[in-house]
Write a protein that holds these residues in place. Structure first.
Motif, PDB file in Angstrom:
ATOM      1  N   ASN A   1      81.179  26.042  32.171  1.00 42.41           N
ATOM      2  CA  ASN A   1      79.942  26.538  31.580  1.00 42.41           C
ATOM      3  C   ASN A   1      79.961  28.064  31.604  1.00 42.41           C
ATOM      4  O   ASN A   1      79.540  28.695  32.573  1.00 42.41           O
ATOM      5  CB  ASN A   1      78.750  25.999  32.367  1.00 42.41           C
ATOM      6  N   ALA A   2      80.494  28.660  30.542  1.00 40.79           N
ATOM      7  CA  ALA A   2      80.661  30.115  30.490  1.00 40.79           C
ATOM      8  C   ALA A   2      79.372  30.839  30.137  1.00 40.79           C
ATOM      9  O   ALA A   2      79.264  32.051  30.341  1.00 40.79           O
ATOM     10  CB  ALA A   2      81.755  30.478  29.486  1.00 40.79           C
ATOM     11  N   ASP A   3      78.394  30.122  29.609  1.00 33.91           N
ATOM     12  CA  ASP A   3      77.166  30.784  29.158  1.00 33.91           C
ATOM     13  C   ASP A   3      76.377  31.395  30.305  1.00 33.91           C
ATOM     14  O   ASP A   3      75.588  32.321  30.093  1.00 33.91           O
ATOM     15  CB  ASP A   3      76.289  29.787  28.390  1.00 33.91           C
ATOM     16  N   ILE A   4      76.571  30.889  31.548  1.00 31.35           N
ATOM     17  CA  ILE A   4      75.810  31.458  32.664  1.00 31.35           C
ATOM     18  C   ILE A   4      76.283  32.858  33.011  1.00 31.35           C
ATOM     19  O   ILE A   4      75.674  33.534  33.845  1.00 31.35           O
ATOM     20  CB  ILE A   4      75.888  30.554  33.911  1.00 31.35           C
ATOM     21  N   LEU A   5      77.367  33.295  32.364  1.00 30.09           N
ATOM     22  CA  LEU A   5      77.775  34.696  32.517  1.00 30.09           C
ATOM     23  C   LEU A   5      76.675  35.636  32.059  1.00 30.09           C
ATOM     24  O   LEU A   5      76.589  36.778  32.522  1.00 30.09           O
ATOM     25  CB  LEU A   5      79.061  34.946  31.713  1.00 30.09           C
ATOM     26  N   MET A   6      75.812  35.157  31.180  1.00 27.83           N
ATOM     27  CA  MET A   6      74.747  36.004  30.631  1.00 27.83           C
ATOM     28  C   MET A   6      73.569  36.164  31.608  1.00 27.83           C
ATOM     29  O   MET A   6      72.731  37.028  31.405  1.00 27.83           O
ATOM     30  CB  MET A   6      74.211  35.383  29.319  1.00 27.83           C
ATOM     31  N   ASN A   7      73.508  35.342  32.650  1.00 25.90           N
ATOM     32  CA  ASN A   7      72.323  35.317  33.513  1.00 25.90           C
ATOM     33  C   ASN A   7      72.515  36.202  34.736  1.00 25.90           C
ATOM     34  O   ASN A   7      73.400  35.967  35.559  1.00 25.90           O
ATOM     35  CB  ASN A   7      72.029  33.877  33.964  1.00 25.90           C
ATOM     36  N   SER A   8      71.665  37.203  34.857  1.00 31.79           N
ATOM     37  CA  SER A   8      71.690  38.066  36.026  1.00 31.79           C
ATOM     38  C   SER A   8      71.032  37.347  37.215  1.00 31.79           C
ATOM     39  O   SER A   8      70.111  36.556  37.038  1.00 31.79           O
ATOM     40  CB  SER A   8      70.963  39.375  35.742  1.00 31.79           C
ATOM     41  N   ARG A   9      71.522  37.636  38.430  1.00 36.55           N
ATOM     42  CA  ARG A   9      70.979  37.028  39.640  1.00 36.55           C
ATOM     43  C   ARG A   9      70.570  38.117  40.623  1.00 36.55           C
ATOM     44  O   ARG A   9      71.105  39.224  40.588  1.00 36.55           O
ATOM     45  CB  ARG A   9      72.040  36.141  40.308  1.00 36.55           C
ATOM     46  N   PRO A  10      69.658  37.821  41.515  1.00 35.22           N
ATOM     47  CA  PRO A  10      69.311  38.799  42.558  1.00 35.22           C
ATOM     48  C   PRO A  10      70.465  38.939  43.542  1.00 35.22           C
ATOM     49  O   PRO A  10      71.266  38.018  43.725  1.00 35.22           O
ATOM     50  CB  PRO A  10      68.069  38.202  43.224  1.00 35.22           C
ATOM     51  N   LEU A  11      70.567  40.091  44.168  1.00 34.09           N
ATOM     52  CA  LEU A  11      71.579  40.300  45.190  1.00 34.09           C
ATOM     53  C   LEU A  11      71.290  39.408  46.388  1.00 34.09           C
ATOM     54  O   LEU A  11      70.137  39.073  46.666  1.00 34.09           O
ATOM     55  CB  LEU A  11      71.619  41.771  45.592  1.00 34.09           C
ATOM     56  N   SER A  12      72.341  39.051  47.128  1.00 35.53           N
ATOM     57  CA  SER A  12      72.245  37.973  48.106  1.00 35.53           C
ATOM     58  C   SER A  12      71.181  38.156  49.186  1.00 35.53           C
ATOM     59  O   SER A  12      70.304  37.317  49.321  1.00 35.53           O
ATOM     60  CB  SER A  12      73.612  37.747  48.761  1.00 35.53           C
ATOM     61  N   PRO A  13      71.172  39.269  49.969  1.00 32.41           N
ATOM     62  CA  PRO A  13      70.131  39.348  51.011  1.00 32.41           C
ATOM     63  C   PRO A  13      68.759  39.702  50.462  1.00 32.41           C
ATOM     64  O   PRO A  13      67.759  39.547  51.148  1.00 32.41           O
ATOM     65  CB  PRO A  13      70.645  40.461  51.941  1.00 32.41           C
ATOM     66  N   GLY A  14      68.695  40.176  49.217  1.00 30.34           N
ATOM     67  CA  GLY A  14      67.433  40.604  48.629  1.00 30.34           C
ATOM     68  C   GLY A  14      67.338  42.123  48.623  1.00 30.34           C
ATOM     69  O   GLY A  14      67.706  42.796  49.580  1.00 30.34           O
ATOM     70  N   GLU A  15      66.846  42.671  47.526  1.00 30.35           N
ATOM     71  CA  GLU A  15      66.830  44.118  47.373  1.00 30.35           C
ATOM     72  C   GLU A  15      65.842  44.787  48.315  1.00 30.35           C
ATOM     73  O   GLU A  15      65.951  45.975  48.605  1.00 30.35           O
ATOM     74  CB  GLU A  15      66.511  44.482  45.918  1.00 30.35           C
ATOM     75  N   GLY A  16      64.845  44.061  48.792  1.00 37.02           N
ATOM     76  CA  GLY A  16      63.881  44.665  49.699  1.00 37.02           C
ATOM     77  C   GLY A  16      64.363  44.701  51.144  1.00 37.02           C
ATOM     78  O   GLY A  16      63.688  45.238  52.015  1.00 37.02           O
ATOM     79  N   LYS A  17      65.539  44.135  51.424  1.00 32.03           N
ATOM     80  CA  LYS A  17      66.058  44.083  52.793  1.00 32.03           C
ATOM     81  C   LYS A  17      66.887  45.341  53.076  1.00 32.03           C
ATOM     82  O   LYS A  17      67.105  46.176  52.216  1.00 32.03           O
ATOM     83  CB  LYS A  17      66.928  42.834  52.974  1.00 32.03           C
ATOM     84  N   ASP A  18      67.333  45.441  54.319  1.00 37.50           N
ATOM     85  CA  ASP A  18      68.197  46.544  54.724  1.00 37.50           C
ATOM     86  C   ASP A  18      69.382  45.958  55.490  1.00 37.50           C
ATOM     87  O   ASP A  18      69.491  46.117  56.711  1.00 37.50           O
ATOM     88  CB  ASP A  18      67.417  47.542  55.586  1.00 37.50           C
TER      89      ASP A  18
END
Length: 487
Positions: A280-297
């Motif tokens: 399923n190559a179409d999911i290349l178009m879908n952006s995902r959040p970064l793993s720990p979350g951008e609000g984390k440190d």
């Protein structure tokens, strides 16, 4: 007769139609079942990848070995002894000392040290002595004794201080082992996901190369009709033939890249390349959040590993200090004993008699090699300082790495948005130029130039998307302190 023949033909067609529909359904279901999306792919990789499986076993082993020092120090300890002695050693005064001494003895004891530095022991012993050759009558007797002993450390490992330090060091060692295995597992998943996105790029690029070649062949057919009608130019035909040749070469290169990416995908999946199925190559178009979350440190796993390694060295230095202290212990014992010719009577009389005993005392022991002790302390302190300096440097080096990943992820998103606008604009320009070419208001060279620009921009867009997906996968190497402690 004609009606029967007609009905036989209709039923035959129906049977063939039903069989064909069933075959199409089975093939379609098989194709669907072998279509890999990212979650199913990573789940299969987790089941088949030897590195991931070994990492999970290492984490399990680290948890089982935690506080393994308790086996030697805090476990109940059993001692059982039995023996027989026949001593015929010549004595100075045989009439008073005898010619031969025969002794039988048995003992049983259990001791337990607790984390408070307290040691408790319970023991039972019996022995029987018979002496031959005496000038006076001698009746052998059984000596029975029960003893309860207690010892409390006051200085070295005072009140369990050394045990607490050892537990602290073993906890840090378990964290290092678990996090090292977790780093290996996550890196294997990141490498596998990278293979997924590389194959997705090649799948989409292969389709785009095929479409580009089809468009070039249409232009070639249109140019040939113009030449056959006498209104075209031979240079147009040469240009479009050159375009077709370059598109075929690009298609060959794309097919080669596709096979390489497919092999990497199959290796990560743990299967043969021919059994990979579709992706399923179409999911290349879908952006995902970064793993720990951008609000984390979060921090990188290698930084956490080095932090716990520094803690191990620091705790080991404190353990060395504790180990080199003088050993001062408060000891006490209470017991009962009895003596009787019969073993059973002797055993029971030990509790009934008033021949009990007790003792209380202080015991001090220490090494007098002060120079060696000083060197050991200095060496342990130096190792602890070196490990902490290494940890602090790595922490400083990685302090801004998470912020950089967040920034790059956003920049890649902005670049993708801009590239999508560029692709649409170039595609519209190409469509318009093809219309102008069909009316003789443009040149074949101009259309070819626009075609190549669109193809290059689309491939660049695919690469940008893949880079963003890989960056999202790489963010798995970052963990917050709560996540680290929860492992």
């Amino acid at each position: 007769m004609n009606n029967r023949l007609w009905w036989w033909k209709v039923t035959s067609y129906l049977r063939w139609a039903i069989a064909a529909a069933g075959l199409i359904y089975v093939v379609g279901a098989k194709a669907d079942s072998s279509t890999w999306d990212l979650d199913a792919y990573l789940k299969q990789v987790s089941s088949n990848n030897a590195l991931i499986q070994s990492s999970r076993l290492q984490k399990e082993a680290a948890a089982l070995k935690k506080h393994q020092g308790d086996l030697q120090e805090l476990s109940p300890f059993l001692q059982v002894e039995g023996g027989y002695v026949n001593d015929g050693t010549e004595t100075a005064i045989p009439a008073q000392q005898g010619k031969r001494t025969i002794t039988k003895f048995y003992s049983l004891g259990v001791s337990q040290k607790f984390s408070t530095g307290t040691t408790v022991s319970v023991g039972w012993s019996q022995n029987n002595t018979d002496i031959d050759g005496l000038a006076f009558p001698f009746t052998p007797a059984w000596d029975s004794r029960y003893t309860l002993g207690v010892s409390q450390s006051l200085w070295k490992d005072g009140f369990g201080r050394g045990v607490g330090l050892r537990h602290e060091r073993e906890d840090a060692q378990e964290r290092v082992s678990v996090l090292t295995a977790e780093l290996q597992e996550r890196q294997a998943l990141i490498d596998a996901e990278s293979a997924y996105w590389d194959l997705a790029v090649q799948v989409l690029d292969r389709d785009e190369k095929a479409n580009a070649l089809a468009r070039a062949e249409k232009i070639h057919a249109w140019t040939k009709r113009r030449l056959d009608s006498g209104i075209g130019d031979r240079a147009d035909r040469l240009q479009i033939e050159s375009l077709i040749a370059s598109r075929r070469l690009a298609q060959i290169n794309s097919a080669d890249s596709y096979e390489n990416a497919r092999k990497r995908f199959a290796d990560a999946l743990g299967t043969a390349s021919a059994e990979v199925g579709t992706l399923n190559a179409d999911i290349l178009m879908n952006s995902r959040p970064l793993s720990p979350g951008e609000g984390k440190d979060p921090n990188r796993l290698d930084m956490w590993i080095q932090s716990y390694a520094a803690k191990i060295s620091e705790t080991a230095a404190r353990e060395t200090q504790e180990m080199l202290r003088p050993d001062l212990a408060l000891t006490g014992a209470f017991g009962a004993n009895a003596r009787d010719p019969g073993i059973g009577t002797s055993t029971s009389d030990a509790f009934a008699s008033d021949t009990s005993f007790y003792k209380v005392g202080l015991k001090l022991s220490m090494s007098l090699d002060f120079g060696l002790k000083h060197n050991l302390r200095a060496a342990a302190d130096a190792e602890a300082k070196a490990a902490r300096m290494k940890s602090n440097k790595l922490s400083r080096d990685t302090a801004s790495s998470w912020d950089e990943i967040v920034r790059r992820h956003k920049e890649l998103g902005n670049s993708i948005d801009a590239m999508e606008v560029l692709v649409k604009a170039q595609q519209a320009q190409l469509d318009r130029e093809q219309e102008r070419l069909s009316t003789g208001r443009s040149t074949t060279f101009q259309v070819i130039t626009f075609e190549q620009s669109v193809a290059d921009t689309k491939f660049s867009l695919l690469q940008l998307r893949a880079a963003q997906r890989k960056l999202e996968a790489a963010s798995r190497l970052y963990m917050t302190q709560n996540a680290v402690e929860a492992l």
